[in-house]
Write a protein that holds these residues in place. Sequence first.
Motif, PDB file in Angstrom:
ATOM      1  N   TYR A  48      -6.579  -2.687   1.928  1.00  0.00           N
ATOM      2  CA  TYR A  48      -6.078  -2.060   0.713  1.00  0.00           C
ATOM      3  C   TYR A  48      -7.112  -1.106   0.115  1.00  0.00           C
ATOM      4  O   TYR A  48      -6.815   0.055  -0.207  1.00  0.00           O
ATOM      5  CB  TYR A  48      -5.722  -3.163  -0.281  1.00  0.00           C
ATOM      6  N   LEU A  61       0.901   7.116  -5.179  1.00  0.00           N
ATOM      7  CA  LEU A  61      -0.145   7.344  -6.174  1.00  0.00           C
ATOM      8  C   LEU A  61      -0.488   8.828  -6.249  1.00  0.00           C
ATOM      9  O   LEU A  61      -0.662   9.383  -7.338  1.00  0.00           O
ATOM     10  CB  LEU A  61      -1.395   6.524  -5.852  1.00  0.00           C
ATOM     11  N   GLN A  62      -0.572   9.492  -5.088  1.00  0.00           N
ATOM     12  CA  GLN A  62      -0.835  10.929  -5.095  1.00  0.00           C
ATOM     13  C   GLN A  62       0.277  11.671  -5.827  1.00  0.00           C
ATOM     14  O   GLN A  62       0.018  12.615  -6.588  1.00  0.00           O
ATOM     15  CB  GLN A  62      -0.951  11.452  -3.660  1.00  0.00           C
ATOM     16  N   ASN A 108      -6.841  -1.024  -9.677  1.00  0.00           N
ATOM     17  CA  ASN A 108      -6.121  -0.932  -8.413  1.00  0.00           C
ATOM     18  C   ASN A 108      -6.661  -2.061  -7.551  1.00  0.00           C
ATOM     19  O   ASN A 108      -7.880  -2.179  -7.385  1.00  0.00           O
ATOM     20  CB  ASN A 108      -6.368   0.433  -7.757  1.00  0.00           C
ATOM     21  N   GLU A 148      -7.721   2.082   2.205  1.00  0.00           N
ATOM     22  CA  GLU A 148      -6.665   3.077   2.090  1.00  0.00           C
ATOM     23  C   GLU A 148      -6.697   3.799   0.746  1.00  0.00           C
ATOM     24  O   GLU A 148      -6.545   5.017   0.684  1.00  0.00           O
ATOM     25  CB  GLU A 148      -5.300   2.423   2.314  1.00  0.00           C
ATOM     26  N   TYR A 149      -6.890   3.047  -0.334  1.00  0.00           N
ATOM     27  CA  TYR A 149      -6.842   3.689  -1.647  1.00  0.00           C
ATOM     28  C   TYR A 149      -8.094   4.511  -1.942  1.00  0.00           C
ATOM     29  O   TYR A 149      -8.004   5.576  -2.559  1.00  0.00           O
ATOM     30  CB  TYR A 149      -6.579   2.654  -2.746  1.00  0.00           C
ATOM     31  N   TYR A 201     -12.877   5.534  -9.882  1.00  0.00           N
ATOM     32  CA  TYR A 201     -11.997   4.519  -9.289  1.00  0.00           C
ATOM     33  C   TYR A 201     -12.611   3.143  -9.546  1.00  0.00           C
ATOM     34  O   TYR A 201     -13.771   2.893  -9.192  1.00  0.00           O
ATOM     35  CB  TYR A 201     -11.844   4.768  -7.791  1.00  0.00           C
ATOM     36  N   SER A 215      -7.639   7.582  -0.207  1.00  0.00           N
ATOM     37  CA  SER A 215      -6.670   8.438  -0.893  1.00  0.00           C
ATOM     38  C   SER A 215      -7.317   9.176  -2.060  1.00  0.00           C
ATOM     39  O   SER A 215      -6.857  10.261  -2.451  1.00  0.00           O
ATOM     40  CB  SER A 215      -5.476   7.620  -1.383  1.00  0.00           C
ATOM     41  N   ILE A 228       0.854  -1.183   0.000  1.00  0.00           N
ATOM     42  CA  ILE A 228       0.000   0.000   0.000  1.00  0.00           C
ATOM     43  C   ILE A 228       0.891   1.235   0.000  1.00  0.00           C
ATOM     44  O   ILE A 228       1.616   1.488   0.954  1.00  0.00           O
ATOM     45  CB  ILE A 228      -0.934   0.005   1.228  1.00  0.00           C
ATOM     46  N   THR A 229       0.847   1.990  -1.103  1.00  0.00           N
ATOM     47  CA  THR A 229       1.685   3.183  -1.241  1.00  0.00           C
ATOM     48  C   THR A 229       0.819   4.320  -1.774  1.00  0.00           C
ATOM     49  O   THR A 229       1.061   4.851  -2.864  1.00  0.00           O
ATOM     50  CB  THR A 229       2.880   2.923  -2.175  1.00  0.00           C
ATOM     51  N   THR A 230      -0.183   4.689  -0.994  1.00  0.00           N
ATOM     52  CA  THR A 230      -1.132   5.704  -1.456  1.00  0.00           C
ATOM     53  C   THR A 230      -0.456   7.054  -1.700  1.00  0.00           C
ATOM     54  O   THR A 230      -0.865   7.795  -2.593  1.00  0.00           O
ATOM     55  CB  THR A 230      -2.258   5.876  -0.431  1.00  0.00           C
ATOM     56  N   TRP A 231       0.543   7.387  -0.907  1.00  0.00           N
ATOM     57  CA  TRP A 231       1.221   8.672  -1.072  1.00  0.00           C
ATOM     58  C   TRP A 231       1.959   8.733  -2.405  1.00  0.00           C
ATOM     59  O   TRP A 231       2.116   9.810  -2.977  1.00  0.00           O
ATOM     60  CB  TRP A 231       2.171   8.915   0.094  1.00  0.00           C
TER      61      TRP A 231
END
Length: 512
Positions: free
Chosen positions: A415, A376-377, A397, A418-419, A436, A422, A371-374
Amino acid sequence: MSFAWTVLVVVFLLPGAYCFSRDEFPSHFVFGASTSAYQVEGAADKDGRKPSIWDTFSHAGNGNMYQGNGDIASDQYHKYKEDVQLMANMGLDAYRFSISWSRLIPDGKGPVNPKGLQYYNNVINELISHGIQPHVTLHHWDLPQTLEDEYGGWVNRSIVKDFTAYVDVCFKEFGDRVKYWTTVNEGNVYAMFGYDIGILPPQRCSPSFIANCSKGNSSTEPYLAAHHMLLAHASAARLYRTKYKSMQHGFIGFNILAFGYVPITNTSGDIIAAQRARDFMMGWFLNPLTFGDYPDIMKRNVGSRLPSFTKKESNLVKGSIDFLGINFYYSFYVKNKPDKQHIEDRDYRADMEVETIDLIPNDTSIYEVPITTWILQDVLDSVKNDYGDFPIYIHENGQKTFSNSSLDDWSRVKYLHEYIGSMANALRSGSNVKGYFVWSLLDSFEILGGYEISYGLYYVDMKDPNLKRQPKLSAEWYANFLKGKPMDPKVMIKIEKNPLLPSHTFFLHNAK
């Protein structure tokens, strides 16, 4: 613990989890799920369909990576009404699926298959009748095998004419109901993995590379395939805008897979290398689509192997998207790695001159998508800053699990939470995100794992002759979010007590 307290406060998810609800998103923001034709339809040799390059690839052993094929898959060809009902019950706004070119026009060009035409009309009508928007991808890695055999498919310029004729049929027959068209799925990865590394169809690469390719040239073909995808997309966009848009009022987009790239150190070499990786992976397509030409770094590093656009072609490609589709899963650390080979002897990966290292948080299993939402931003911000503020749809996603995993797919719930959260953050920060889509609606035939891994909101028992669909916990979570409802108290208590989930507070909207 009391019911009220359980509903209001759930020990749940990741640091930074916060209160959000469906109501925080604009009314026009769409939530959906995605699939692709070869991965879910099945009926591979039924009703006039002929093989695609994906059929050939899977029947030849999937590059020796796994077993299985899409001959039956999830059998959506016969079970589409049941699947649309699942979507409606879940509360989806939209369904992203692809049309099988070799089902609609079996030889890639020439006569239309009436049974293929009727099938897609049936699917679209079923979606519309349940209030679900069809978002259609025209090419999801399944080029008709006849075109590959005749002239090499995407490495030959002839594909532009044949693709344009194919999409003309789609626009004409389905465009009165379909408003969102994506020409090509993950053009960048399709070119790299299919024509450089050779581990995806059509499995073309130089003999000395990873895959056991019988044909191809990793130095030139990735660039040729990408170039022709861009020209085919632009031709399709011009056709739609000149012939159909005034009547149908739809939109044309292109899809890429966006990797997150983080410099492994703060040195200028690694920082520049991370930007170079972004230019090669995303700028490869976004630069032509926005400015009409390839990035300067690609011109320098690839040299004469990089095709060039004529002035007319440049003007045709430039501005040819109404929206961008982004698929996002993985992020990598990037290290500068200059390549000393002669420029004409290198392949796509060597041209990039970077080394990539998996970026996996300490609390994430290596078998899960981190999980790397930051990041993706950061991708969304970079696209806006570098290429413009056009609408973006997150087309894919999702979280993978093993195919025999429990229906209680906690990691996927975490997951999605969180997304989707985000996405609310991205909108607040000014991102022009319009939708999304979860990958995927169903357990299906995955391109990098067959039936050994799954991304589905619904479990499909491949050993059951009826291919029974069963909702996973993630499907229930997604449905409740979309409907503004709290989860079942018993489920929430189980989430609270689950040792796999770190303890943090999450307020459930509309709790009673």
